[in-house]
Design a protein around this motif. Sequence first.
Motif, PDB file in Angstrom:
ATOM      1  N   MET A  53     -39.817 -22.063 -35.743  1.00  0.00           N
ATOM      2  CA  MET A  53     -39.769 -20.886 -34.868  1.00  0.00           C
ATOM      3  C   MET A  53     -38.974 -19.785 -35.575  1.00  0.00           C
ATOM      4  O   MET A  53     -37.974 -20.068 -36.228  1.00  0.00           O
ATOM      5  CB  MET A  53     -39.047 -21.288 -33.574  1.00  0.00           C
ATOM      6  N   ILE A  55     -36.331 -17.139 -35.767  1.00  0.00           N
ATOM      7  CA  ILE A  55     -35.114 -16.854 -34.999  1.00  0.00           C
ATOM      8  C   ILE A  55     -34.644 -15.442 -35.336  1.00  0.00           C
ATOM      9  O   ILE A  55     -34.364 -15.134 -36.490  1.00  0.00           O
ATOM     10  CB  ILE A  55     -33.974 -17.838 -35.374  1.00  0.00           C
ATOM     11  N   ASN A  56     -34.579 -14.586 -34.308  1.00  0.00           N
ATOM     12  CA  ASN A  56     -34.162 -13.206 -34.555  1.00  0.00           C
ATOM     13  C   ASN A  56     -32.649 -13.104 -34.718  1.00  0.00           C
ATOM     14  O   ASN A  56     -31.908 -13.907 -34.142  1.00  0.00           O
ATOM     15  CB  ASN A  56     -34.591 -12.321 -33.374  1.00  0.00           C
ATOM     16  N   PRO A  57     -32.181 -12.119 -35.484  1.00  0.00           N
ATOM     17  CA  PRO A  57     -30.729 -11.967 -35.650  1.00  0.00           C
ATOM     18  C   PRO A  57     -30.053 -11.545 -34.342  1.00  0.00           C
ATOM     19  O   PRO A  57     -30.682 -10.912 -33.492  1.00  0.00           O
ATOM     20  CB  PRO A  57     -30.614 -10.871 -36.712  1.00  0.00           C
ATOM     21  N   HIS A  58     -28.797 -11.943 -34.205  1.00  0.00           N
ATOM     22  CA  HIS A  58     -28.029 -11.565 -33.010  1.00  0.00           C
ATOM     23  C   HIS A  58     -27.477 -10.150 -33.189  1.00  0.00           C
ATOM     24  O   HIS A  58     -27.278  -9.693 -34.327  1.00  0.00           O
ATOM     25  CB  HIS A  58     -26.883 -12.556 -32.805  1.00  0.00           C
ATOM     26  N   PRO A  59     -27.214  -9.455 -32.083  1.00  0.00           N
ATOM     27  CA  PRO A  59     -26.610  -8.121 -32.206  1.00  0.00           C
ATOM     28  C   PRO A  59     -25.184  -8.232 -32.762  1.00  0.00           C
ATOM     29  O   PRO A  59     -24.514  -9.242 -32.538  1.00  0.00           O
ATOM     30  CB  PRO A  59     -26.611  -7.602 -30.765  1.00  0.00           C
ATOM     31  N   SER A  60     -24.742  -7.197 -33.460  1.00  0.00           N
ATOM     32  CA  SER A  60     -23.383  -7.259 -34.023  1.00  0.00           C
ATOM     33  C   SER A  60     -22.327  -6.939 -32.969  1.00  0.00           C
ATOM     34  O   SER A  60     -21.145  -7.234 -33.131  1.00  0.00           O
ATOM     35  CB  SER A  60     -23.261  -6.306 -35.213  1.00  0.00           C
ATOM     36  N   THR A  61     -22.737  -6.303 -31.898  1.00  0.00           N
ATOM     37  CA  THR A  61     -21.825  -6.021 -30.778  1.00  0.00           C
ATOM     38  C   THR A  61     -22.632  -6.028 -29.477  1.00  0.00           C
ATOM     39  O   THR A  61     -23.851  -5.815 -29.501  1.00  0.00           O
ATOM     40  CB  THR A  61     -21.139  -4.653 -30.930  1.00  0.00           C
ATOM     41  N   ASP A 131     -31.112  -7.622 -24.608  1.00  0.00           N
ATOM     42  CA  ASP A 131     -30.765  -7.746 -26.023  1.00  0.00           C
ATOM     43  C   ASP A 131     -30.274  -9.161 -26.328  1.00  0.00           C
ATOM     44  O   ASP A 131     -30.283  -9.588 -27.484  1.00  0.00           O
ATOM     45  CB  ASP A 131     -29.661  -6.740 -26.379  1.00  0.00           C
ATOM     46  N   LEU A 132     -29.818  -9.852 -25.317  1.00  0.00           N
ATOM     47  CA  LEU A 132     -29.301 -11.218 -25.492  1.00  0.00           C
ATOM     48  C   LEU A 132     -29.447 -11.958 -24.164  1.00  0.00           C
ATOM     49  O   LEU A 132     -29.274 -11.362 -23.100  1.00  0.00           O
ATOM     50  CB  LEU A 132     -27.816 -11.165 -25.889  1.00  0.00           C
ATOM     51  N   VAL A 133     -29.769 -13.248 -24.242  1.00  0.00           N
ATOM     52  CA  VAL A 133     -29.797 -14.095 -23.037  1.00  0.00           C
ATOM     53  C   VAL A 133     -28.710 -15.154 -23.175  1.00  0.00           C
ATOM     54  O   VAL A 133     -28.624 -15.827 -24.207  1.00  0.00           O
ATOM     55  CB  VAL A 133     -31.164 -14.785 -22.855  1.00  0.00           C
TER      56      VAL A 133
END
Lengths: 139, 428
Positions: A53, A55-61, A131-133
Motif C-alpha cells: 500500500m 503510504i503518504n507522508p505525514h504533515p510536518s505540523t 489532513d490526518l485521521v
Amino acid sequence: MKQIWMRWILSITVIVICLFILFPHVSSVSVTKETKQEWEILNPEGVIKIEAMKINPHPSTLEGKTVMLRWNGKHNGDKFLQRVEELLKERVKGVKVIKSWEVAPETVDPITGNQERSQEFAKAIAKFKPDLVIGAQSD
Amino acid sequence: MGIPTVTISSSEFVGLAKDTAVGQGAADLGFVIVPHPMGMIPIEEIRKKADLVFPEILRMATEWKPEAKLPPMKPVYPAGRMKLKGTVEEINQIFFEKGLSLGLPILPPTPERVADMLKGTSRKPDDLLGMVPPRMGALTVELVSIHAAMAGCKPEYMPVLIAALEALLDPRANWRGLTTTTATSSVLVIVNGPVIYEIGLASRQGAAGLGHHANASIGYAINLIADIVGGSKPPSPDKSLLGGPGDFVCWIFGENQLALPPGWEPYHVDRGFKKTDSVVTVMGVYPPVDNIDHWSVTPEEHIRWWTNLITPMLSIGGPCWISQMDQPHIVALGPEHAQLLSGAGWTKDIFRKAFWEEGRIPFSAWPKGCPNVDLLVKKFGPVKADTPIPMTLRPEELHIVIAGGAGKHSHFFAPFPGCFPVSKIIRK
C-alpha cells in the motif's frame, strides 16, 4: 511340595498365554518400536501474497490542519478521543477537529474485520478531506 | 486514499493491529500504544491515559516515517518441500514446534498422499483460491490438498472442502474477524444436496458431533488452513479470550433433508439454489444456544421457549452495535420441533414472524452504555423506554435449517459481527 510348585508354575503359564491371546495389541506395543524413516514432506505454510500500500507522508505540523477523530464504537474510545480533542485545541494553533461519530454516525461500528465495511467507512471519512485521521480501537 | 493516520491501540492488541496493517499492505503505520485496558474503566482513568500518550500522538502525527518494508514475495506454487527424519510421532512433534499443526495429530503430507488427494478434484493444483487472512497466505488447490492430507480427508471430500474455503474467502464471510477476535467464535458449515449422501457426510443423529469421518476431517482441515496458512495463532493475532473446541474442528453438518416437514424447502433452496444442487454455506458464529423444549404441544407454547432463551442481546445487535442487526441468524430446528410447527400448519415464514415479533425486548432493557441511539431512531423511528427492539431488522434474517435427529432440541447460532452466510455450489 514339588507338585504344588509345578501346579503354580503351570497356572501362571496358562494365565500369561491367555493374556497374550486376549490382548494381542498390548503385547505388540510392548515389544515393537516404530522405526525412524526419511520423509519428504510438502510444506503446509504457503507463502504470503500482499500488495504493498502506498503510504503518504505525514504533515510536518498540525497547525491550521483538519484532524478527523475516528471512533469504532468500542467502549471509552469516544471519551479518549474527546480528551485528545481538548488537548489538540489547547496546544495546536488553528487546528480544526472533526469527530467521525458526530458527522458520520454510520462509521461507528466495531467492524471486527469486515473488509467491505472498512472500505465504506474509509470513503465516508475521506469525504471530509482531513489532513490526518486519529483512530482509537481495541478493548 | 492517501490520508495519513495515527492508530491508538491498547498494549494487549497492538500486535493484532500491526499484523492487520501488514496484511493490508502497510508494512509500517504510526501506532501509539495505550496501557491496556481502554474499555470498562471510569472516564477519569481513560482521560488520564489520553493525557499520558498525547505527546506521542503529536509526535506520530507530525514526525512519523515508515521504516519497515514488506517481505519479498515468493511464487505461490509449487509448495516447498522439507526433508525430515523420524517416526510419525516425531514428525508430529516437529510440526507442532514449527507452528504447522494445532496440537492434534496430523498425517505427514507426503507427495504421494497429496497427489492422491488431488485426484478428488478437477481443479488444477496451481489454482489460487485467494489469500487467507490475517497473514494473507496464498491458498492454492495444492495447499488445500496438503491440509486435507494432514487432516486425514478422503479425496472425495475435496470438492466440499474447496467450496467451503472459497465461501470463507468471500469478504462477506469476514474470515479475518472470525480468526482474530477475542470471542469464542467458530466457522459453521452447512451442507445441502446430493453430495451429503455421495460422500457420507453426517446429516442426522449427532451430525455435528463425533463418529463421522467426512465431517470431522473436513472441519479439521478448514481450521488447519485458518491457523497455518492464515496464521491466526494465539495469543496474537488470534486474540481468543478463552477459545474452544471449535478452534480445532469447526461446526459442520448436512441439513437433515429427509426430515423436512411437508412443504418446507431445504435451506439451499431458500437461498436461491436448485434442489438438485449440492451447496455449502459458511457463516461465522458464536457457540449455539440449545433450546431444550420437551414439553410444548402447540407452536405458540414452543415459541415461548425460543423467546425466553433467545433475546436480541444474544445477537449483539440492538442499540449497542445496530449495524449488526442486518446479519442473518441460524435457527437449526430439530426435526421434532419442526414437525410440531408443521403439524399445526405453520410454514417457515409463520415461524420466523412469530419468533421475531415475540422475541423483541423493550429498549429500557438494554445496557445504558450502548451508543448509537441515533441510528436506532433512524431504523425504528422515535424510541421510548417501552419500544420493542427486535434481534434483527427483518424476520427474514432468521435462517431456518433442519438439523440433527431424534430428540427435543434445537440450536440457535448468533452471527459473529460482520459475518454473513456465503453459499457456493460444490463442483467436482
